[in-house]
Write a protein that holds these residues in place. Structure first.
Motif, PDB file in Angstrom:
ATOM      1  N   ALA A 290      17.821  -1.189  -1.121  1.00  0.00           N
ATOM      2  CA  ALA A 290      16.842  -1.410  -0.048  1.00  0.00           C
ATOM      3  C   ALA A 290      15.460  -1.544  -0.662  1.00  0.00           C
ATOM      4  CB  ALA A 290      16.857  -0.256   0.946  1.00  0.00           C
ATOM      5  N   HIS A 291      14.638  -2.389  -0.039  1.00  0.00           N
ATOM      6  CA  HIS A 291      13.250  -2.606  -0.471  1.00  0.00           C
ATOM      7  C   HIS A 291      12.342  -2.118   0.650  1.00  0.00           C
ATOM      8  CE1 HIS A 291       9.551  -5.051  -1.009  1.00  0.00           C
ATOM      9  NE2 HIS A 291       9.830  -4.966  -2.289  1.00  0.00           N
ATOM     10  N   VAL A 292      11.420  -1.235   0.328  1.00  0.00           N
ATOM     11  CA  VAL A 292      10.545  -0.645   1.346  1.00  0.00           C
ATOM     12  C   VAL A 292       9.081  -0.859   0.955  1.00  0.00           C
ATOM     13  CG1 VAL A 292       9.940   1.468   2.612  1.00  0.00           C
ATOM     14  CG2 VAL A 292      12.278   1.147   1.790  1.00  0.00           C
ATOM     15  N   LEU A 293       8.279  -1.328   1.908  1.00  0.00           N
ATOM     16  CA  LEU A 293       6.828  -1.450   1.717  1.00  0.00           C
ATOM     17  C   LEU A 293       6.149  -0.266   2.383  1.00  0.00           C
ATOM     18  CD1 LEU A 293       6.098  -5.202   2.580  1.00  0.00           C
ATOM     19  CD2 LEU A 293       6.045  -4.143   0.314  1.00  0.00           C
ATOM     20  N   ILE A 294       5.100   0.236   1.760  1.00  0.00           N
ATOM     21  CA  ILE A 294       4.390   1.389   2.299  1.00  0.00           C
ATOM     22  C   ILE A 294       2.889   1.094   2.221  1.00  0.00           C
ATOM     23  CG2 ILE A 294       4.218   3.906   2.272  1.00  0.00           C
ATOM     24  CD1 ILE A 294       6.496   2.715  -0.283  1.00  0.00           C
ATOM     25  N   GLU A 295       2.184   1.467   3.284  1.00  0.00           N
ATOM     26  CA  GLU A 295       0.747   1.257   3.299  1.00  0.00           C
ATOM     27  C   GLU A 295       0.068   2.555   3.741  1.00  0.00           C
ATOM     28  OE1 GLU A 295      -0.577  -2.917   3.970  1.00  0.00           O
ATOM     29  OE2 GLU A 295      -1.367  -2.016   5.803  1.00  0.00           O
ATOM     30  N   ALA A 296      -1.022   2.899   3.061  1.00  0.00           N
ATOM     31  CA  ALA A 296      -1.745   4.130   3.401  1.00  0.00           C
ATOM     32  C   ALA A 296      -3.199   3.814   3.700  1.00  0.00           C
ATOM     33  CB  ALA A 296      -1.670   5.121   2.245  1.00  0.00           C
ATOM     34  N   TRP A 297      -3.751   4.507   4.691  1.00  0.00           N
ATOM     35  CA  TRP A 297      -5.151   4.290   5.062  1.00  0.00           C
ATOM     36  C   TRP A 297      -5.743   5.588   5.594  1.00  0.00           C
ATOM     37  CZ3 TRP A 297      -1.022   3.267   8.164  1.00  0.00           C
ATOM     38  CH2 TRP A 297      -1.076   3.770   9.472  1.00  0.00           C
ATOM     39  N   GLN A 298      -7.063   5.574   5.792  1.00  0.00           N
ATOM     40  CA  GLN A 298      -7.724   6.749   6.367  1.00  0.00           C
ATOM     41  C   GLN A 298      -8.436   6.393   7.670  1.00  0.00           C
ATOM     42  OE1 GLN A 298      -9.637   8.314   2.706  1.00  0.00           O
ATOM     43  NE2 GLN A 298      -8.190   9.994   2.858  1.00  0.00           N
ATOM     44  N   ASP A 299      -9.599   5.739   7.591  1.00  0.00           N
ATOM     45  CA  ASP A 299     -10.340   5.457   8.827  1.00  0.00           C
ATOM     46  C   ASP A 299      -9.771   4.262   9.588  1.00  0.00           C
ATOM     47  OD1 ASP A 299     -12.335   7.453   8.350  1.00  0.00           O
ATOM     48  OD2 ASP A 299     -13.076   6.157   6.749  1.00  0.00           O
ATOM     49  N   ASP A 300      -9.309   3.268   8.835  1.00  0.00           N
ATOM     50  CA  ASP A 300      -8.999   1.982   9.443  1.00  0.00           C
ATOM     51  C   ASP A 300      -7.771   1.373   8.742  1.00  0.00           C
ATOM     52  OD1 ASP A 300      -8.958  -0.625  10.332  1.00  0.00           O
ATOM     53  OD2 ASP A 300     -11.017  -1.123   9.694  1.00  0.00           O
ATOM     54  N   PRO A 301      -6.698   1.100   9.508  1.00  0.00           N
ATOM     55  CA  PRO A 301      -5.486   0.540   8.882  1.00  0.00           C
ATOM     56  C   PRO A 301      -5.759  -0.781   8.155  1.00  0.00           C
ATOM     57  CG  PRO A 301      -5.062   1.151  11.163  1.00  0.00           C
ATOM     58  CD  PRO A 301      -6.544   1.310  10.951  1.00  0.00           C
ATOM     59  N   ALA A 302      -6.844  -1.477   8.551  1.00  0.00           N
ATOM     60  CA  ALA A 302      -7.168  -2.753   7.905  1.00  0.00           C
ATOM     61  C   ALA A 302      -7.857  -2.557   6.551  1.00  0.00           C
ATOM     62  CB  ALA A 302      -8.063  -3.583   8.826  1.00  0.00           C
ATOM     63  N   ARG A 303      -8.195  -1.297   6.265  1.00  0.00           N
ATOM     64  CA  ARG A 303      -8.821  -0.989   4.962  1.00  0.00           C
ATOM     65  C   ARG A 303      -7.946   0.019   4.213  1.00  0.00           C
ATOM     66  NH1 ARG A 303     -13.962  -2.178   4.003  1.00  0.00           N
ATOM     67  NH2 ARG A 303     -14.395  -0.234   2.931  1.00  0.00           N
ATOM     68  N   PRO A 304      -6.822  -0.460   3.663  1.00  0.00           N
ATOM     69  CA  PRO A 304      -5.870   0.476   3.047  1.00  0.00           C
ATOM     70  C   PRO A 304      -6.423   1.181   1.806  1.00  0.00           C
ATOM     71  CG  PRO A 304      -5.154  -1.814   2.744  1.00  0.00           C
ATOM     72  CD  PRO A 304      -6.321  -1.845   3.667  1.00  0.00           C
TER      73      PRO A 304
ATOM     74  N   ILE B  52      10.926  -1.520   6.185  1.00  0.00           N
ATOM     75  CA  ILE B  52      12.073  -1.879   5.343  1.00  0.00           C
ATOM     76  C   ILE B  52      12.119  -3.399   5.286  1.00  0.00           C
ATOM     77  CG2 ILE B  52      14.579  -1.716   5.031  1.00  0.00           C
ATOM     78  CD1 ILE B  52      14.449   0.868   6.748  1.00  0.00           C
ATOM     79  N   THR B  53      11.752  -3.948   4.134  1.00  0.00           N
ATOM     80  CA  THR B  53      11.673  -5.398   3.995  1.00  0.00           C
ATOM     81  C   THR B  53      13.066  -6.001   3.883  1.00  0.00           C
ATOM     82  OG1 THR B  53      10.098  -4.672   2.337  1.00  0.00           O
ATOM     83  CG2 THR B  53      10.019  -6.975   2.955  1.00  0.00           C
ATOM     84  N   LYS B  54      13.933  -5.281   3.177  1.00  0.00           N
ATOM     85  CA  LYS B  54      15.297  -5.767   3.009  1.00  0.00           C
ATOM     86  C   LYS B  54      16.226  -4.585   2.825  1.00  0.00           C
ATOM     87  CE  LYS B  54      18.642  -7.802   0.118  1.00  0.00           C
ATOM     88  NZ  LYS B  54      19.063  -7.987  -1.278  1.00  0.00           N
ATOM     89  N   GLN B  55      17.349  -4.642   3.512  1.00  0.00           N
ATOM     90  CA  GLN B  55      18.361  -3.618   3.310  1.00  0.00           C
ATOM     91  C   GLN B  55      19.682  -4.311   3.000  1.00  0.00           C
ATOM     92  OE1 GLN B  55      20.158   0.334   5.469  1.00  0.00           O
ATOM     93  NE2 GLN B  55      18.472  -0.722   6.431  1.00  0.00           N
TER      94      GLN B  55
END
Lengths: 147, 155
Positions: A120-134, A112-115
């Motif tokens: 509210a502003h929410v950032l979301i990140e998705a990955w499979q093998d490696d969180p550094a490679r979204p 939650i970047t800002k509430q």
């Protein structure tokens, strides 16, 4: 208070993540799972299901499905982290696809970047093998109050 | 005069392919046809697609998939030949809540086909596109993969 908000709050107190997914029909259809780690952060998982494919030749997960998974994660993350009598309402959702979703488990985390009082502003990140490679990154705005 | 699809055979094969993909079939997407170069898709309301069990409103993810799929078909209405495309980014504005129990339609157009990128916009609605419940813009990468999307190498 809607029944859903009350039920969500009770299930959160009980730590019953599976029952929260069970209560949201489309999350159940996608096959979403989530859990809370020791630090209180939520980790969302979407185990591979042939139903979720959007390119049968690669094969790859459907882009819309990835969007739905991330939007759903943002909503649950927000409801988990705030006390309210109202369900947040999504205003807009923006999604960047960075890599194809391979036929394996997809993970997601939210922040939650800002509430504010109303939004509210929410950032979301998705990955499979490696969180550094979204596989995808997204952000969403939610309206917190209909007043 | 409304321009016809650039290559009707591409549009016909790719629209059939896109709505038959496992995820789209799971959601129950129907291809209703293309007005000029603007395809229209439909999804019936059903309980399994609900996002808010408190009021029965369809999950935003259904709108995302519907916009993504209809927009991809709109790109194929502009393609001279078969090629593989992939969504690069997508933004949805939720203008008002969908009405529980009612079918949702989506109409999309590809308003710019550049050498490497296709640009699209779409609206979702119940009755008329002029009364939208959601608006979506997207970009697609052209020739995103050497692997054709259609069996047999047609795409």
């Amino acid at each position: 208070m809607s029944d859903f908000i009350g039920r969500f709050a009770r299930l959160r107190e009980a730590g019953d993540c599976a029952a929260i997914i069970e209560a949201i029909p489309y999350a159940r259809l996608m096959g979403v799972e989530f859990c809370e780690d020791e630090d209180g952060h939520l980790l969302f998982r979407l185990p591979f299901n042939p139903r979720n494919v959007g390119n049968t030749r690669l094969p790859a997960l459907h882009g819309g499905l990835i969007g739905g998974f991330l939007e759903n994660a943002a909503l649950i993350h927000l409801m988990w982290n705030r006390e309210s009598q109202e369900a947040p309402k999504i205003v807009d959702f923006s999604l960047d696809y960075l890599r194809p979703g391979k036929p394996q488990t997809l993970f997601a985390r939210c922040e939650i970047t800002k509430q504010g009082k109303r939004v509210a502003h929410v950032l979301i990140e998705a990955w499979q093998d490696d969180p550094a490679r979204p596989v995808a990154v997204a952000r969403a705005h939610f309206l917190l109050s209909t007043d | 005069m409304t321009p016809a699809p650039v290559n009707p055979a591409v549009l016909e094969a790719m629209s059939a392919l896109f709505v038959s993909l496992p995820h789209c079939e799971t959601l129950g997407f129907q291809y209703l046809g293309t007005d000029g170069r603007k395809p229209v898709l439909k999804v019936e309301w059903r309980e399994a697609l609900v996002g808010n069990p408190g009021n029965g409103v369809v999950h935003g993810g259904i709108i995302t998939s519907l916009v993504d799929t209809t927009s991809a078909i709109a790109v194929t209405a502009q393609l001279p030949d078969f090629e593989t495309i992939a969504t690069l980014d997508l933004r949805i504005d939720y203008l008002k809540a969908a009405t529980p129990g009612r079918a949702i339609f989506c109409r999309a157009e590809c308003y710019r086909l550049a050498t490497q990128i296709a640009f699209t916009r779409a609206v979702c609605y119940h009755d008329r596109p002029e009364e939208p419940i959601a608006h979506g813009v997207a970009t697609f990468m052209r020739e995103s993969s050497p692997i054709p999307m259609l069996e047999g190498g047609a795409a």
